[in-house]
Each structure stands twice: as structure tokens, then as C-alpha cells.
Design an enzyme around this catalytic site. Structure first.
Site, PDB file in Angstrom:
ATOM      1  N   CYS A  64      54.863-106.832 106.498  1.00 25.99           N
ATOM      2  CA  CYS A  64      56.017-106.463 105.699  1.00 25.99           C
ATOM      3  C   CYS A  64      55.554-105.902 104.353  1.00 25.99           C
ATOM      4  O   CYS A  64      54.479-106.239 103.860  1.00 25.99           O
ATOM      5  CB  CYS A  64      56.897-107.694 105.483  1.00 25.99           C
ATOM      6  N   ASP A  66      56.790-106.630 101.613  1.00 27.57           N
ATOM      7  CA  ASP A  66      56.986-107.701 100.618  1.00 27.57           C
ATOM      8  C   ASP A  66      55.719-107.924  99.796  1.00 27.57           C
ATOM      9  O   ASP A  66      54.616-108.051 100.334  1.00 27.57           O
ATOM     10  CB  ASP A  66      57.369-108.990 101.374  1.00 27.57           C
ATOM     11  N   ARG A  68      54.585-110.368  98.438  1.00 30.07           N
ATOM     12  CA  ARG A  68      53.955-111.691  98.542  1.00 30.07           C
ATOM     13  C   ARG A  68      53.107-111.843  99.799  1.00 30.07           C
ATOM     14  O   ARG A  68      52.544-112.914 100.056  1.00 30.07           O
ATOM     15  CB  ARG A  68      55.045-112.781  98.532  1.00 30.07           C
ATOM     16  N   HIS A 125      57.025-113.181 108.016  1.00 26.92           N
ATOM     17  CA  HIS A 125      56.790-114.135 106.930  1.00 26.92           C
ATOM     18  C   HIS A 125      58.049-114.852 106.497  1.00 26.92           C
ATOM     19  O   HIS A 125      59.170-114.418 106.777  1.00 26.92           O
ATOM     20  CB  HIS A 125      56.154-113.411 105.739  1.00 26.92           C
ATOM     21  N   CYS A 128      61.945-113.644 104.460  1.00 20.62           N
ATOM     22  CA  CYS A 128      61.955-112.191 104.579  1.00 20.62           C
ATOM     23  C   CYS A 128      63.336-111.615 104.265  1.00 20.62           C
ATOM     24  O   CYS A 128      64.304-111.870 104.985  1.00 20.62           O
ATOM     25  CB  CYS A 128      61.519-111.766 105.980  1.00 20.62           C
TER      26      CYS A 128
END
Lengths: 236, 270
Positions: A64, A66, A68, A125, A128
Site C-alpha cells: 500500500c 500508506d 507507515r 496492513h 488501511c
């Protein structure tokens, strides 16, 4: 009370002055880090001479976007080890001649046919945002909020239905969310398999597909394989 | 002139061996065996272990297992950071980079978790805004980054020896040398960059020069394409978002960047 308000005001004034006097250089941190990289680059001449010629990653990782969940940082990857595709919710659409979605397909085609990676791993993850938006989408589109986001995450629609069927109605949202992320990874893995250029090396044992779930709430990383076998044909 | 000309007695012998083997290549095997014996003998004298350790191929799965163990140790020491990240992300950057294994932005730019929302695809391409929304992967990521995460910067990074751009440069206009199912349809997004690069580069420039130029022009094409998204345009004009292009050269170990200046003047009476 008044003095607290005054202090607040003063703090804001000072902060504004500071920003004007010494505007934060957005590149400062990157510049320092790149100097360190350059030192590493000079030290590892043999490695970089080889990489300059070609790449031979054993992995393709789909993760992803993202901030993080950076696979290199989480899994300790080094340059040259993994060909990485990143998009919202690490989705792979199914093989289709009509499909407008060429970014994932082209990356997989290149990784498998040209780089000949040995493993593809799709990483979902915790927390999400894309999958959360998917779970909240109304079937009639009445609560549509975006131009592109929902059209994209719609790819994982079947995962939302599977998760809602699997998780008891009265479970906390977090459980449904986690389940849906994992089912979305499974869906994307199956979609991967719909590409002939994935299916063929898989059947020959040259390519393995893995699903993964990175939980940055608890600091855990689970993996699982997608196994697919067609039995030998037998007469009735 | 021999290869070893400048290396004294050793050099002279090596040069004559070279010459002999050029004349009589059938002697190579015998020479090899004798040389091997010599190396062993000398190594014993010098106390050096010449038995090359056959590097046991590292199991890729074992390697990432170990990598994650290192991360877990870091996770335990940074409880405050991860508690905050567990709740939400507030990256200041959106980075668009190529999927190439040699250009990981986190490793090259020392990013930490939470710093950057990252989109990666072949050649870090951004297609233009379109109602047909065929290319939703980039559109959705940019929309999320700009409208929801409210990033302050978008950086698109091109890189040396980009295979996608090389394929683009090699494509015949009539599609007669098509080699893929999807790759060419994807890199076509950067088609304008090949025309620009071919116009900019001198006719006698090397392929490497054209390749480099085309990568940089492709970054610019993607930056301009970014600007076709209304939510990007508005944020840039309001001053809350800045666009940057970059070129990572892993041949020479360099990282160049540039800004995209975009402004529309106030209308004035004729």
C-alpha cells in the site's frame, strides 16, 4: 485564564516569526540522508557497478502507498532486492483485455517475464484507509465522496462481501476491517493468477505467490502462501 | 605491449604466458592446472585461505524474516512513535517513484515510516486527469494524498537506466515491434516525452544521453499531468502544495531536483 490565552497568542506570534526568519527547508532531512547514501555508494562500488548494469531482484512486492508501511524499512530490504509496486490498498485488478488499469498489470508482466522474479508478495496492513472506505461504501453510491478513490478500491468489492459474511454482525469494526484487508490480499493474489504470464511459471514451480499482513499496531508480520494445484486428469 | 608490462619480473613472465597461450590455446588447460598448484603453494606460504567460500545462496524468505526481526526491535524502542502512527498518518510528502529495485526512495533519501505516501509504478508515470478514469491507480493515490492527507509536496523521481523509458524509446510508431501485453500500453503515457527528448537532443548524441533526457522529460510530462487534476491545481495555486521533479543517477551516485513553477497572471485590461 487570561494569562494562558496571552501566552497562547505570544507562542503563535513567535512561531510565525520563526517560520518567516528561518523557513523550514523541506529538503534538509533528505539532503543529509543522501549524503549518507553517497558515502555508502562510494563504499559499495562493486555492488553499484553491478546494479548500474542491470537488476536481478528475486522479489516483486506489492504494498500500500500508506506512509507507515514501507516494505524496505519494515523488511530490511537492500537496493536491488525487490521490484516494488505501490498503490492504495495494494490492489491488483484481474487480467482483462478491456481493462483501463494497466499500472499493476504492466509491473507484474515486467517482473515475471523480464526480471524473472521468483516470489510475488502482496502486503495488506492494519488500519488501511482504502479498505475502510470500501467497507463504508453504499451499494447505490449515495455516499460517494471522491473522484477516483472509490473507482479504484472497488476492485476489492468481492473481499468486502466475503469479510461481511465471515465476521459476526456484532463484532467490533476493527475485526471486520482486519478481515477485509486479508480477504482483499487474497483477492489480489487470485487476480494475479488470472494473468497467464503468472499462472504458467507458478505451475512450473518457478514462481511463488505470498500474501502478508503487516500489523503496525502490534508490531507483527504474518505471511501465507497461495497454493494452487490442478490434479492429474483421471478417467471417470 | 603486454598487459603486465609494468610489473617487473612477474609481469614479464605473465606476458610471455599470455603470448604463448594466444599462439597455442590448446595449452590453456595445462597452464590452468599448473597455475592452480602455484597459487595453492604460495597461499600456504602466505597463510591465506584460497578455498573460495561458495557463498551459500541466501534464502530470500529467511532474509526478510531477519529483516523483520530487526524492525521489531526498533518497533519496541519507538513506542511513542508507533502509538501515534497507529492512530493516523500525516506525511508531508507524496513521492512517486519507479518500481525499479534500485531506486527505493526510503533507502536513498533516508525516509522514516510516516514521512511519505508513496506511489510506485513502471517509470513513475502519472497519466492526465480524465473523466474516463481508466488509470485510477495514480488518480486515486494523488486524490487521497492531496485532499485527505493534505501533503505539502509531491515529488516525481525518474532514474538512470530506466527500462520503461528505454522500451518507450524503442517503440515503433506503427506498433510493429510490440513485445508485451501491458507494458507498452502503460509506458505510452510518457509518449510526449520521446518527441520532446528527440527534439532537444543533438542528432549525434549517444543513446545514453537521449535516454537520460527522455527520463527527465518524462518526469516533466508527469508533473504537467499532475497539474491537470483540479484538486492538485487548486492546492498549488493556493500555495499549500509544491510539485518537484527529480532524477536519481545510481551510475554516478547523484540526485538532482527541480521545481515546477506555475502561475497564471491576474487578467488585465487590454
Amino acid at each position: 485564564m487570561e494569562s494562558v490565552d496571552n501566552m497562547q497568542e505570544k507562542l503563535e506570534e513567535l512561531s510565525l516569526e520563526a517560520n518567516v526568519a528561518c523557513p523550514v527547508d523541506p529538503f534538509e532531512k533528505m539532503r543529509k540522508a543522501f549524503e549518507e547514501f553517497k558515502a555508502y555508494f562510494k563504499k559499495e562500488k562493486e555492488l553499484f557497478d553491478a546494479l548500474a548494469q542491470s537488476q536481478h531482484p528475486k522479489w516483486m512486492i506489492i504494498a500500500c502507498s500508506d506512509s507507515r508501511v514501507d516494505p524496505a524499512l519494515v523488511l530490511g530490504l537492500e537496493l536491488g532486492e525487490a521490484f516494488i509496486l505501490r498503490n492504495i490498498a495494494s490492489l491488483i485488478p484481474p487480467h482483462s483485455k478491456q481493462s483501463g488499469h494497466k499500472s499493476g498489470a504492466s509491473a507484474i508482466e515486467y517482473a515475471v517475464e523480464h526480471l524473472k522474479v521468483e516470489h510475488i508478495m502482496i502486503v495488506g496492513h492494519s488500519r488501511c484507509g482504502g479498505i475502510k472506505a470500501l467497507l463504508e461504501m453504499k451499494e447505490d453510491g449515495s455516499n460517494r465522496f471522491s473522484e477516483y478513490i472509490e473507482d479504484w478500491i472497488q476492485i476489492a468489492q468481492p473481499a468486502s462481501e466475503i469479510a461481511k459474511a465471515k465476521v459476526p454482525h456484532d463484532s467490533p469494526f476493527e475485526e471486520l476491517w482486519t478481515c477485509c484487508v486479508k480477504e482483499s490480499v487474497n483477492l489480489s493474489l487470485r487476480n494475479c493468477m488470472s494473468y497467464p504470464f503468472v499462472k504458467i511459471p507458478m505451475e512450473k514451480g518457478l514462481l511463488t505467490l505470498h500474501g502478508a499482513y503487516f500489523d503496525f499496531v502490534n508490531g507483527a508480520f504474518d505471511v501465507w502462501k497461495l497454493k494452487c494445484k490442478i490434479d492429474e486428469h483421471q478417467s471417470l | 605491449m603486454g598487459l603486465y608490462e609494468k610489473e617487473g619480473a612477474y609481469g614479464a613472465v605473465m606476458d610471455s604466458l599470455d603470448n604463448l597461450l594466444k599462439k597455442c590455446p590448446e595449452l590453456k588447460e595445462k597452464a590452468g592446472k599448473k597455475l592452480e598448484e602455484l597459487v595453492k603453494e604460495l597461499s600456504l606460504e602466505a597463510n591465506v585461505d584460497t578455498v573460495k567460500e561458495v557463498a551459500s545462496p541466501v534464502d530470500p524468505i529467511e532474509k526478510i524474516k531477519k529483516g523483520f526481526q530487526d524492525f521489531k526491535a526498533y518497533f519496541k524502542t519507538e513506542q511513542k512513535l508507533f502509538k501515534a502512527l497507529a492512530e493516523s498518518q500525516h506525511p508531508k510528502w507524496m513521492i512517486i517513484a519507479c518500481s525499479d529495485s534500485r531506486v527505493d526512495p526510503a533507502l536513498v533519501l533516508g525516509l522514516e515510516l510516516g514521512d511519505a505516501f508513496i506511489l510506485r509504478n513502471i517509470s513513475s508515470l502519472v497519466p492526465p486527469y480524465s473523466k474516463q478514469r481508466g488509470h485510477a491507480s495514480a488518480g486515486s493515490a494523488i486524490e487521497y494524498a492531496v485532499l485527505h492527507l493534505k501533503v505539502e509536496h509531491i515529488m516525481i523521481i525518474g532514474h538512470s537506466r530506466c527500462g520503461g523509458i528505454k522500451a518507450l524509446l524503442g517503440m515503433n510508431e506503427d506498433g510493429s515491434n510490440r513485445f508485451s501485453e501491458y507494458i507498452e500500453d502503460w509506458v505510452e503515457v510518457a509518449q510526449p516525452a520521446t518527441k520532446i527528448a528527440k527534439a532537444k537532443c543533438a542528432h549525434n548524441s549517444s543513446f545514453e544521453e537521449q535516454w537520460t533526457c527522455c527520463v527527465k522529460e518524462s518526469v516533466n510530462v508527469s508533473l504537467w499531468n499532475c497539474m491537470t487534476y483540479p484538486f492538485v491545481r487548486v492546492a498549488v495555486e493556493q500555495g499549500s502544495l509544491t510539485l518537484h521533479g527529480a532524477y536519481f543517477d545510481f551510475v554516478n551516485g547523484a540526485f538532482d531536483r527541480w521545481g515546477l513553477q506555475c502561475s497564471v497572471e491576474e487578467p488585465q485590461p487590454l
